[in-house]
Motif scaffolding. Structure first.
Motif, mmCIF file in Angstrom:
data_model
loop_
_atom_site.group_PDB
_atom_site.id
_atom_site.type_symbol
_atom_site.label_atom_id
_atom_site.label_comp_id
_atom_site.label_asym_id
_atom_site.label_seq_id
_atom_site.Cartn_x
_atom_site.Cartn_y
_atom_site.Cartn_z
ATOM 1 N N TYR A 176 0.965 -1.364 0.087
ATOM 2 C CA TYR A 176 0.064 0.117 0.074
ATOM 3 C C TYR A 176 0.907 1.186 0.440
ATOM 4 C CZ TYR A 176 -2.974 3.911 1.647
ATOM 5 O OH TYR A 176 -3.593 5.015 2.145
ATOM 6 N N TYR A 177 1.916 1.328 0.775
ATOM 7 C CA TYR A 177 2.427 2.413 0.762
ATOM 8 C C TYR A 177 3.653 2.946 0.043
ATOM 9 C CZ TYR A 177 6.091 5.810 2.637
ATOM 10 O OH TYR A 177 7.099 6.506 2.319
ATOM 11 N N ASN A 178 4.074 1.385 -0.955
ATOM 12 C CA ASN A 178 4.920 1.553 -1.294
ATOM 13 C C ASN A 178 4.388 2.335 -2.952
ATOM 14 O OD1 ASN A 178 6.686 0.505 0.254
ATOM 15 N ND2 ASN A 178 6.995 -1.660 -0.802
ATOM 16 N N HIS A 179 3.550 1.853 -3.376
ATOM 17 C CA HIS A 179 3.282 2.074 -4.524
ATOM 18 C C HIS A 179 2.301 4.195 -4.742
ATOM 19 C CE1 HIS A 179 3.364 -2.371 -5.770
ATOM 20 N NE2 HIS A 179 2.997 -1.325 -6.528
ATOM 21 N N ASN A 180 1.822 3.838 -3.384
ATOM 22 C CA ASN A 180 1.321 5.309 -2.941
ATOM 23 C C ASN A 180 2.862 6.641 -3.711
ATOM 24 O OD1 ASN A 180 -1.110 4.380 -1.997
ATOM 25 N ND2 ASN A 180 -1.427 5.132 0.259
ATOM 26 N N LEU A 181 3.553 6.080 -2.741
ATOM 27 C CA LEU A 181 5.172 7.109 -3.389
ATOM 28 C C LEU A 181 5.618 6.701 -4.297
ATOM 29 C CD1 LEU A 181 7.701 7.751 -2.090
ATOM 30 C CD2 LEU A 181 8.189 6.083 -1.917
ATOM 31 N N PHE A 182 5.268 5.405 -5.067
ATOM 32 C CA PHE A 182 5.861 5.463 -6.497
ATOM 33 C C PHE A 182 5.243 5.962 -7.558
ATOM 34 C CE2 PHE A 182 6.225 2.588 -9.910
ATOM 35 C CZ PHE A 182 6.972 2.376 -10.684
ATOM 36 N N TRP A 183 4.081 6.215 -7.478
ATOM 37 C CA TRP A 183 2.693 6.810 -8.296
ATOM 38 C C TRP A 183 3.511 8.775 -8.183
ATOM 39 C CZ3 TRP A 183 1.576 3.354 -10.556
ATOM 40 C CH2 TRP A 183 1.725 2.221 -10.180
ATOM 41 N N GLY A 212 11.699 13.335 -15.927
ATOM 42 C CA GLY A 212 12.902 14.022 -16.007
ATOM 43 C C GLY A 212 13.470 14.490 -15.537
ATOM 44 N N GLY A 213 15.505 14.247 -16.333
ATOM 45 C CA GLY A 213 15.880 15.863 -16.076
ATOM 46 C C GLY A 213 16.958 15.505 -14.687
ATOM 47 N N GLU A 214 17.353 16.627 -13.587
ATOM 48 C CA GLU A 214 17.821 16.030 -12.905
ATOM 49 C C GLU A 214 17.705 17.293 -12.351
ATOM 50 O OE1 GLU A 214 22.720 17.074 -12.713
ATOM 51 O OE2 GLU A 214 22.647 15.853 -14.939
ATOM 52 N N PRO A 215 17.273 16.611 -10.231
ATOM 53 C CA PRO A 215 16.724 17.552 -9.431
ATOM 54 C C PRO A 215 17.285 19.109 -9.362
ATOM 55 C CG PRO A 215 18.046 16.142 -8.402
ATOM 56 C CD PRO A 215 18.194 15.653 -9.850
ATOM 57 N N ASN A 247 13.601 9.122 -17.154
ATOM 58 C CA ASN A 247 12.295 9.734 -18.492
ATOM 59 C C ASN A 247 11.239 10.285 -17.394
ATOM 60 O OD1 ASN A 247 13.680 10.109 -20.476
ATOM 61 N ND2 ASN A 247 13.849 7.969 -20.677
ATOM 62 N N VAL A 248 10.737 10.080 -16.060
ATOM 63 C CA VAL A 248 9.216 10.412 -15.996
ATOM 64 C C VAL A 248 9.296 10.706 -14.117
ATOM 65 C CG1 VAL A 248 8.106 8.783 -17.659
ATOM 66 C CG2 VAL A 248 9.382 7.361 -15.186
ATOM 67 N N ILE A 249 10.905 10.742 -13.611
ATOM 68 C CA ILE A 249 10.558 10.615 -12.248
ATOM 69 C C ILE A 249 10.120 12.436 -12.081
ATOM 70 C CG2 ILE A 249 12.746 11.424 -10.187
ATOM 71 C CD1 ILE A 249 14.107 9.757 -11.496
ATOM 72 N N ASN A 250 9.809 12.453 -11.040
ATOM 73 C CA ASN A 250 9.373 13.930 -10.620
ATOM 74 C C ASN A 250 10.042 14.629 -9.447
ATOM 75 O OD1 ASN A 250 7.861 16.207 -9.366
ATOM 76 N ND2 ASN A 250 5.392 15.485 -9.383
#
Ligand code: MN3
Length: 198
Positions: free
Chosen positions: A74-81, A89-92, A186-189
């Motif tokens: 439950y927790y892991n997928h909440n964070l993943f989405w 993507g890109g860099e922080p 490419n999809v990291i927020n």
């Protein structure tokens, strides 16, 4: 219902071509929904019904395995989405970029370390970037375990998560987990990851 399946902030096809719509839909409506329902079932009659998921996970060593597995799911997928978004993507930037540079030397060496952790996790599990008391760590866990759990080798607050269960990529990538890992960048927020870091 105690815990509820969260809605996604984007459409199932929004992460294409990196993660396909069918995988996203099944992953959310079947897998994540299943963990949520089973967690609620497992919590019935335990006296834990009013606790947060973080409180529950912090003491899973003393709880039934169904709570560890489904609470983690439950927790892991909440964070993943949340740590993914279309046109990501890109860099922080900001504080997180500085901390990554300080701990790992460069963004590229962090990227390699996280990708290696994802690729070498045997069987089903997750890769993590974790905020610890002393900084940042990259780690991975089996099954639906995570670094909030008291049984975890590396403890801390997860701020970036990658699901490397086959259900997360098999429809589109089959056995090519490294291609799925490469696509994830490419999809990291990063705005969300930075927010969680702060
Ligand atoms: Mn999954």
């Amino acid at each position: 219902m105690l815990f509820e399946l969260p809605k996604l902030d984007y459409a199932y096809n929004a992460l294409e071509p990196y993660i396909d719509a069918r995988t996203m839909e099944i992953h959310h409506t079947k897998h994540h929904a299943g963990y949520t329902d089973k967690l609620n079932d497992a919590l019935k009659g335990t006296g834990l019904e009013n606790q947060s998921i973080e409180q529950i996970l912090s003491k899973v060593s003393s709880l039934p395995l169904a709570i560890r597995n489904n609470g983690g799911g439950y927790y892991n997928h909440n964070l993943f989405w949340k740590v993914m978004r279309p046109a990501g993507g890109g860099e922080p930037s900001g504080d997180l970029a500085n901390a990554i540079k300080k701990v790992f030397g460069s963004f590229d060496s962090f990227k390699k370390k996280f990708s290696d952790a994802s690729a070498t996790r045997f069987g089903s599990g997750w890769a993590w970037l974790v905020k610890t008391g002393s900084g940042l760590k990259v780690t991975s866990t089996p099954n639906q375990d995570n670094p909030l759990m008291d049984i975890s080798d590396t403890k801390g607050t997860p701020i970036l998560a990658l699901d490397v269960w086959e259900h997360a990529y098999y429809l589109h990538y089959q056995n090519r987990r490294p291609d799925y890992i490469a696509a994830f960048w490419n999809v990291i927020n990063w705005d969300e990851v930075n927010k969680r870091f702060r």
